[in-house]
Design an enzyme around this catalytic site. Sequence first.
Site, PDB file in Angstrom:
ATOM      1  N   ARG A  26       0.760  -1.254  -0.004  1.00 33.80           N
ATOM      2  CA  ARG A  26      -0.153  -0.112   0.502  1.00 33.80           C
ATOM      3  C   ARG A  26       0.471   0.968  -0.295  1.00 33.80           C
ATOM      4  NH1 ARG A  26      -1.754   1.966   4.677  1.00 33.80           N
ATOM      5  NH2 ARG A  26      -2.518  -0.126   5.436  1.00 33.80           N
ATOM      6  N   TYR A  31     -16.855  15.074 -15.096  1.00 33.27           N
ATOM      7  CA  TYR A  31     -17.385  13.557 -14.545  1.00 33.27           C
ATOM      8  C   TYR A  31     -17.927  13.683 -13.905  1.00 33.27           C
ATOM      9  CZ  TYR A  31     -17.589   8.482 -14.549  1.00 33.27           C
ATOM     10  OH  TYR A  31     -17.121   7.507 -14.030  1.00 33.27           O
ATOM     11  N   ASP A  33      -8.869  17.322 -14.674  1.00 28.46           N
ATOM     12  CA  ASP A  33      -8.675  15.968 -15.592  1.00 28.46           C
ATOM     13  C   ASP A  33      -8.616  15.994 -16.883  1.00 28.46           C
ATOM     14  OD1 ASP A  33      -9.749  13.511 -16.583  1.00 28.46           O
ATOM     15  OD2 ASP A  33     -11.238  14.156 -14.418  1.00 28.46           O
ATOM     16  N   LYS A  73      -9.469   4.528 -19.105  1.00 30.66           N
ATOM     17  CA  LYS A  73      -9.676   5.308 -20.513  1.00 30.66           C
ATOM     18  C   LYS A  73      -8.532   4.267 -21.415  1.00 30.66           C
ATOM     19  CE  LYS A  73     -13.591   5.433 -17.532  1.00 30.66           C
ATOM     20  NZ  LYS A  73     -13.533   7.054 -16.907  1.00 30.66           N
TER      21      LYS A  73
HETATM   22  C1  LIG Z   1     -13.767   7.610 -15.793  1.00 30.36           C
HETATM   23  C2  LIG Z   1     -13.796   8.710 -15.523  1.00 30.36           C
HETATM   24  C3  LIG Z   1     -13.633   8.696 -14.285  1.00 30.36           C
HETATM   25  C4  LIG Z   1     -13.321   7.995 -13.073  1.00 30.36           C
HETATM   26  O1  LIG Z   1     -12.889   6.895 -13.457  1.00 30.36           O
HETATM   27  P1  LIG Z   1     -12.499   5.726 -13.061  1.00 30.36           P
HETATM   28  O2  LIG Z   1     -12.164   4.591 -13.594  1.00 30.36           O
HETATM   29  O3  LIG Z   1     -13.924   5.054 -13.716  1.00 30.36           O
HETATM   30  O4  LIG Z   1     -12.973   5.475 -11.041  1.00 30.36           O
HETATM   31  C5  LIG Z   1     -13.238  10.547 -14.550  1.00 30.36           C
HETATM   32  N1  LIG Z   1     -12.672  11.379 -15.343  1.00 30.36           N
HETATM   33  C6  LIG Z   1     -13.604  11.148 -16.048  1.00 30.36           C
HETATM   34  C7  LIG Z   1     -12.958  12.381 -17.669  1.00 30.36           C
HETATM   35  C8  LIG Z   1     -13.999  10.320 -16.564  1.00 30.36           C
HETATM   36  O5  LIG Z   1     -14.097   9.836 -17.959  1.00 30.36           O
END
Ligand SMILES: *Cc1c(COP(=O)(O)O)cnc(C)c1O
Length: 393
Positions: free
Chosen positions: A57, A110, A183, A208
Site C-alpha cells: 500500500r 464527470y 482531469d 480509459k
Molecule cells: C471515467 C472517468 C473518471 C472516473 O474514473 P474511474 O476510473 O471510472 O473511477 C473521471 N474523469 C473522467 C473524465 C472519466 O472519464
Amino acid sequence: MDLKKCKRETQLVYGEACKTTGSHIQPIYQTSTFVFDNVDQGANRFAGEEEGYIYSRLGNPTVKLLEDKMALLEEGEDATIYGSGMAAVSAGILAFVEQGDHIVAQRCLYGCTHSFLSHIVTKWGIEVTFVDDASNPESFKNAMRPNTKIIYIETPANPAMQLTDIKACAEIAHNGGARLIVDNTFMTPYLQRPITLGADLVLHSATKYINGHGDVVAGILIGNKEDMDHIRMTTQKDIGGITSPFDAWLMLRGVKTLAIRMKEHEKNAMKVASFLENHPKVERVYYPGLPSHPQHELAKIQADGFGGMISLELKGGLEAGKTMMNTIEIFHLAVSLGTVDSLIQHPASMTHSPVPVEERCAAGITDGLVRISVGIEDAEDLIQALEKSLSTI
Ligand SMILES: *Cc1c(COP(=O)(O)O)cnc(C)c1O
C-alpha cells in the site's frame, strides 16, 4: 540516456530490462509485503532513513515503474496510482482541503466527480462553488474567495466537449493562493500536458486511454515532489485506494502504444465527426477538431490534437437515440471510453435515465444526445455502421 530529452514516442515505449535476471519485460512484483534483513533495516525504512519497500500500500516496484512513466509523460516530478479514477479524484482533493475551505469547480464534470464535490466533501464543512460557463475564465475568477484552496477543471468535458482554458485557470488559482487540478483523461499526456500550462495536479482515469484496452479500472495523479509526498503520506496511505501490481503491469503494457493509438483515434474521430456533421438526421456534432466547435482555436493552442471523443445531437430525440442504440453494429453499447474498440452510449436512456428531465437538460444531457468513443478500427467500416443505423431512424 536522459529520457526527458527524448520524444514522447520513445518515452512511451522505452523500459529498462530487469537488473537481476535480464528479463526484457519487467516481472510483476505480486506481493503484499517486503522482508527486512534485520530489525535495524525495518526501523530505518519506517523512519525514511533508508530507501526500500515496506508494504505494497506504501509502494511496490511494479507500480513504481508506472509512477515514473506517468511523471515523465506529464512533465511532473512524481505520480501516484489508484484503483480507480475516482480514488485519484478523492485522494487529490482531500489531501489539500480542510474544514472551512472552499473549492471552485466547473459544473460540467464527470458525473461521479460532480457527485463527490456536491455530496461528500460538503459533509465536512467544505464549500464548493460550481461555475456554469467554464469556457470563460472570468467566471472562475468571480467565484474565488479568500479561503479557496482548489480550482478543479476537466477539459474537454462531457457532454458538449466544452474546453476550459488551463493557463488562464492556473493564473487565477495561483493569484488566489489555490492549486489547479486538471482531469486530463480525454486528452492524455500525448495530446495535452496541463503541468506545462501551469496546473499543479493532473489526474487520469487510467481506465480509459492510458490503459486503452478496457481491461483495467485505475486512476493516476501527477504533480510536483512535495505535493506527491504529501499525498503519499496522507490520502494514499491512510485512505488506501491503491492499484494492484498486476493492473499496474497491464497499464505499463497498454501505455506503450498510446502515441499510435491516439493518432488513429483522432484520425478516425475527424472522419466520423465530419460524416455526422453532414448527416440529415443529426442536429449538431460536438468535436473540438471541427472548425464549427466554438473553441476550436483554443483546442489548437492548448493541445497537440483533438482526441477521439465525439458527442452528437440527434434530431429525433429520445426515440431516435434508442433506435440508434438498438441498431448500431461494430460499436459496443457501453459506458466508459478510450478503448481500442468503438463504444457508444445514449445518456438520456442509459447513464442519466434516473435523472429528472429538467435537471438532465440543464446539464446539457438532452434527449437526442449520443456519445461516441471512436476506436481504431477502419474509419470506413465505422462510418458505414453509423450510416446504416441512422437510416433506421
Ligand atoms: C471515467 C472517468 C473518471 C472516473 O474514473 P474511474 O476510473 O471510472 O473511477 C473521471 N474523469 C473522467 C473524465 C472519466 O472519464
